[in-house]
Design an enzyme around this catalytic site. Structure first.
Site, PDB file in Angstrom:
ATOM      1  N   ASP B  36       0.816  -1.216   0.000  1.00 54.30           N
ATOM      2  CA  ASP B  36       0.000   0.000   0.000  1.00 54.30           C
ATOM      3  C   ASP B  36       0.850   1.266   0.000  1.00 54.30           C
ATOM      4  O   ASP B  36       0.340   2.365  -0.228  1.00 54.30           O
ATOM      5  CB  ASP B  36      -0.959   0.006   1.202  1.00 54.30           C
ATOM      6  CG  ASP B  36      -2.178  -0.890   0.950  1.00 54.30           C
ATOM      7  OD1 ASP B  36      -2.164  -1.612  -0.065  1.00 54.30           O
ATOM      8  OD2 ASP B  36      -3.127  -0.876   1.752  1.00 54.30           O
ATOM      9  N   ASP B 283     -12.495  37.196 -34.069  1.00 57.01           N
ATOM     10  CA  ASP B 283     -11.849  35.931 -34.429  1.00 57.01           C
ATOM     11  C   ASP B 283     -12.428  34.758 -33.653  1.00 57.01           C
ATOM     12  O   ASP B 283     -12.235  33.609 -34.010  1.00 57.01           O
ATOM     13  CB  ASP B 283     -10.337  36.017 -34.181  1.00 57.01           C
ATOM     14  CG  ASP B 283     -10.020  36.162 -32.708  1.00 57.01           C
ATOM     15  OD1 ASP B 283     -10.262  37.245 -32.144  1.00 57.01           O
ATOM     16  OD2 ASP B 283      -9.574  35.179 -32.109  1.00 57.01           O
ATOM     17  N   GLY B 418      -9.948  30.200 -36.016  1.00 57.37           N
ATOM     18  CA  GLY B 418     -11.106  30.612 -36.799  1.00 57.37           C
ATOM     19  C   GLY B 418     -10.872  30.837 -38.277  1.00 57.37           C
ATOM     20  O   GLY B 418     -11.461  30.164 -39.132  1.00 57.37           O
ATOM     21  N   LEU B 419     -10.007  31.783 -38.616  1.00 58.58           N
ATOM     22  CA  LEU B 419      -9.832  32.132 -40.020  1.00 58.58           C
ATOM     23  C   LEU B 419      -9.279  30.946 -40.800  1.00 58.58           C
ATOM     24  O   LEU B 419      -9.673  30.678 -41.927  1.00 58.58           O
ATOM     25  CB  LEU B 419      -8.878  33.319 -40.144  1.00 58.58           C
ATOM     26  CG  LEU B 419      -9.525  34.632 -39.705  1.00 58.58           C
ATOM     27  CD1 LEU B 419      -8.484  35.737 -39.682  1.00 58.58           C
ATOM     28  CD2 LEU B 419     -10.666  35.001 -40.633  1.00 58.58           C
TER      29      LEU B 419
END
Lengths: 428, 517
Positions: B36, B283, B418-419
């Protein structure tokens, strides 16, 4: 809690006259379940089902490098409150879980039910469960059991228990012609190299245990010579001996000397001259020597301290001291099997402090007092020791990396040299 | 019995370790079998802590079970006390020791050590890690924060609060605490005690001196905070300040609890919160309505869903948690979002849901990161279980205004910009842009793209679903690959719903008109 005994001159075997310090205290080691991490990759059609608790599942995923990438061939059947309270019959539950699992993984041919601390304590009879399930899935899946629990096994002893469980399944050879069985999980690459070397030496009839596929279980008989590739296979060796096999006394195939001794032991059993072995291995030995030369400057004279972990400590220490000129401060191992280790102990400098067992707090004290140049230890201790200014090598890598044989001797040295090398490069 | 391949949470004693390791002067003696101790590596390797967790394990073995494990435990407690000289100790059992019923609490008390000993009962076969952390903090608070109101807030001083919940091995807890402390300072509110992270047991005695409690992680602090409210009349915050909106709501809530008026220039004085403007910036238009699937612990999943919807204008298509203790809250929020909550601790259920929903972004744990990678879907990690990557060297909180900046960056970067996306849409036959190329931002590790479809022929569907004409199949291929699976599914669904046996180019565009984007 700690109990330290000095056994003087445990010189029962070989020419070893080392003093062995026996310690009993808190042990900072893995349990045998950890072996599943490499065994499930080695035997490609086997599945390991731990019958245990959430802790077991958490341990394996933590030891296996925290995250899994592909669906692994292991899982945990987590025992829950209702199982313990008797609201559900544990055997029925296990049958249900196994049925679901096998439905999901139809390619599985060998299923190990792996016992854990909780299953041992509640005395769940996994061997009977395995027999019952084997009957149920007859001809499709063979079901075996072994214990990987922390109360029964330490780290690599899990592999020992797994392989020992396979021994009764091995078919009987038709005759007692000599035949070599290499025992202990090795990287496929290493296995292939050894196979070529044995062939060159003139031993063509070689099998490996565990096999890569469960249907390729090797046959054994009274002609079988067992060559252990790993130092932690006490129960497996005993089970094989009980079936009439002969264990060959040999050092372990780590480093040039270990690998040479290991191959020679096999050759000797097959009546092959040492000159033949030397001739067949001249090339690889020269390459290994060249590879080691690169790291000797980094390691020579460095003081090394081993925490107990995998039982590989003694062969590794022998390699470091004899082939790279390392000074051994302390070599600790969870268990010391004197018969299997006789050839190794004979090669260790007699000044080496050998420790069997552990009391982690005391050992940490000894380690920080000694201020070694390199400390070989588990993952729980490495960063705390680094923070104290020590340099460490985490030991689990020594199991997860192909290190055996001539071609890997350089890699093995590099593993120890890297932390030292890194320390000299860092300027922060 | 539950079949588990991988688990989001460890057993409850790991939660107790997270509390003990976060604190100083506290030592945990855990009755546990050999093995453990693996738990230490979570702290030393994942979080890269420089010290071992303050935990002594008895590491009993089979041979000890035949003798006296109780004595072994008592010796461990005695030795640990002598060696570490802690201010206080907690004692308990892991799953196996729970079965042998040694009563660690009673055994430790009977040693009559000169330090307080707090026994923990953490049922390992019922509960999990976060519950264990919460229970441990609660037991410690009960033990050390005096029951009667002996500590009174001093009049005339700045209003003060406690910050509760941060632990060791927490998802960005270190940085969240720094960010929230800074925010509170700007508000003129003193921080009385932070617990458990960095607190000593004796500090817990000062908890009642604060006017109110700030709860950063309800999964950990929930039980303790409710007790402090009952026993000391200390109110607590309910808003977790993840995201700009939540941070503003948190400020308002804190101001009300402190009885102050927040400064008008508070947001400015906290440095720049870029999220609101970046999200408005043109954007970011391409983010609009992107379909996102959210999964994690309850606090982070719920916060992420709100941020995704309200601050990035994404479309939350799925929400779930592995925190069963907070199933009700997550279900309620999912209902508000009009989706079905997924409450599970089986990562394969989560994988199934993601596969069905085919979101464009996954916000999940490290496991969902793997799942998403396999499915070729961008993903950002928002929640524990922690991975070494969740302890970045740089300052990267999730909370407060800086936290919102971090969320914007880490969620948006995996998405295509985005673009670039528009250009790819227009020139989809660019020879460098095809399925097999894979988006560059996902790296080489991206799971193999779907196997290239064989030469286009009219293949009748085996399962009786509508089949594609060669012409329609060719038209489908002109659609950028990252929306193609959705277009294919939508078209097939449309055809099935309308009893169209063969999908033609017409069907493709009819389906497009029917489903919209």
């Amino acid at each position: 809690m700690s109990d330290t005994t000095l056994l003087d001159r445990a010189g029962k075997v070989g020419c070893s006259d080392h003093t062995i310090l026996k310690e009993r205290g808190q042990r900072e080691v893995f349990c045998g379940l950890t072996g599943i991490v490499w065994l499930h990759r080695k035997i490609q059609d086997a599945f390991f089902l731990v019958v245990g608790s959430r802790t077991c599942a958490h341990l394996i995923q933590s030891a296996a490098g925290v995250m899994i990438f592909a669906e692994p061939r292991f899982a945990t059947a987590i025992v829950e409150e209702r199982d313990l309270a008797g609201m559900a019959d544990l055997n029925d539950e296990l049958d249900r879980v196994v049925a679901r699992l096998l439905e999901r993984r139809p390619e599985i041919r060998l299923l190990f039910l792996v016992g854990s601390c909780p299953s041992e304590v509640i005395k769940l009879d996994l061997q009977r469960a395995a027999e019952r399930l084997s009957g149920q899935f007859q001809s499709r899946v063979r079901v075996l059991s072994y214990s990987g629990s922390g109360i029964e096994t330490t780290f690599t002893e899990g592999e020992d228990a797994c392989l020992a469980a396979l021994v009764p399944e091995l078919p009987q050879t038709a005759d007692d012609r000599p035949h070599l069985l290499v025992v202990g999980a090795l990287a496929d690459l290493v296995e292939d190299q050894f196979r070529r070397l044995f062939d060159d030496i003139g031993i063509a009839d070689v099998d490996f245990l565990p096999p890569r596929r469960s249907r390729d279980l090797p046959a054994i008989g009274s002609g079988t010579c067992v060559l252990l590739a790993q130092p932690f296979l006490t129960d497996t060796a005993r089970a094989l001996e009980r079936r009439g096999c002969t264990r060959l006394a040999a050092p372990f195939p780590l480093g040039i000397e270990g690998t040479s001794g290991w191959l020679r032991a096999a050759a000797e059993a097959f009546g092959i001259t040492l000159a033949t072995v030397d001739r067949a291995t001249a090339g690889p030995r020269a390459r290994a020597a060249q590879a080691l030369d690169r790291y000797r400057a980094d390691l020579e004279g460095k003081r090394v301290f081993f925490f107990p972990d995998s039982q590989l400590e003694i062969p590794l220490a022998r390699f470091l001291s004899r082939e790279l000129g390392v000074e051994l401060i302390e070599v600790a191992t969870p268990y010391l099997h004197r018969a299997h280790m006789a050839e190794e102990l004979a090669l260790l400098p007699s000044s080496t402090r050998l420790v069997e067992g552990q009391d982690v707090d005391r050992q940490l004290d000894r380690c920080t007092d000694a201020q070694p140049d390199l400390t070989v230890c588990g993952l729980g201790l490495a960063n705390p020791l680094e923070a104290l200014g020590l340099t460490t090598k985490w030991s689990i890598e020594l199991l997860f990396t192909p290190l055996q044989g001539f071609e890997q001797a350089g890699d093995l040295a590099e593993l120890f040299a890297r932390p030292l090398h890194r320390k000299t490069r860092l300027r922060v | 019995m539950q079949l588990t391949v991988w688990t989001y949470e460890g057993p409850p004693h790991i939660g107790a370790m997270r509390v003990a390791t976060a604190m100083t002067g506290l030592h945990y003696v855990l009755h546990a079998p050999q093995g453990d101790t693996y738990a230490d590596l979570l702290f030393t390797m994942i979080e890269r802590r420089e010290a071992r967790p303050p935990v002594t394990y008895t590491t009993f073995q089979a041979r000890d079970l035949g003798t006296d494990t109780a004595e072994l435990f008592q010796n461990a407690v005695r030795d640990a006390h002598a060696r570490y000289e802690p201010e206080a100790m907690i004692v308990g059992a892991s799953c196996t020791a729970e079965l042998i019923q040694d009563d660690p609490g009673g055994l430790a008390q009977s040693l009559e050590l000169p330090v307080p000993i707090v026994p923990l009962e953490l049922p390992a076969y019922q509960k999990k890690e976060n519950w264990g952390a919460a229970e441990t903090l609660y037991r410690l608070v009960r033990a050390f924060a005096p029951a009667a109101d002996t500590v009174k807030p001093e009049a005339g001083r700045a209003p003060s609060c406690n910050i509760l919940g941060p632990t060791a091995l927490g998802f960005r807890h270190r940085d969240d605490v720094r960010e929230i402390k800074r925010l509170l300072k700007q508000m003129g509110i003193a921080v009385n005690v932070i617990a458990p992270l960095g607190a000593r047991p004796s500090d817990l005695a000062r908890l009642p001196a604060a006017r109110f409690n700030v709860v950063l992680y309800p999964e950990v602090a929930g039980i303790a905070v409710r007790w402090l409210e009952r026993a000391h009349g200390q109110p607590a915050t309910t808003v977790v300040p993840i995201g700009v909106g939540a941070t503003r709501a948190f400020i308002a809530e804190v101001a009300a609890l402190a009885g102050i008026e927040p400064r008008a220039d508070l947001e400015q004085s906290c440095g720049h919160g870029h999220l609101p403007w970046y999200s408005r910036s043109v954007d970011s238009t391409y983010l609009t309505g992107k379909r996102v699937f959210v999964f994690g612990d309850a606090t982070h999943a719920m916060a992420a869903a709100r941020v995704a919807r309200d601050e990035l204008a994404l479309e939350v298509v799925g929400l779930g948690t592995y925190s069963r203790e907070y199933a009700r809250e997550v279900r309620a929020l999912a209902e508000e979002f009009g989706v079905e909550a997924l409450i599970t601790d089986d990562y394969l259920d989560v994988e199934d849901r993601i596969t069905i929903l085919q979101p464009e972004l996954v916000l999940g744990t490290q496991m969902e990161r793997h799942t998403a990678k396999r499915l070729g879907i961008p993903c950002a990690v928002i929640s524990a279980p922690v991975h070494v990557q969740d302890f970045p060297a740089r300052y990267a909180p999730q909370m407060g205004f800086e936290g919102a900046n971090v969320l914007f960056d880490t969620w948006v970067h995996p998405l295509m910009m985005g673009l670039e996306e528009h250009l790819l849409g227009m020139f989809r036959e660019d020879f460098e842009f095809h399925d097999a190329a894979g988006p560059s931002h996902l790296g080489k590790g991206r799971a193999a793209a779907p196997a290239p479809e064989a030469a286009i022929t009219e293949v009748p569907a085996a399962d009786g679903s509508p089949h594609w004409s060669a012409e329609a199949e060719r038209e489908l291929r002109k659609i950028p690959f990252f929306v193609r699976p959705k277009a294919r599914r939508n078209t097939e669904r449309f055809a099935a719903d309308h009893g169209v046996p063969e999908i033609t180019v017409e069907t493709l565009y009819e389906a497009k008109a029917h489903f919209g984007r």
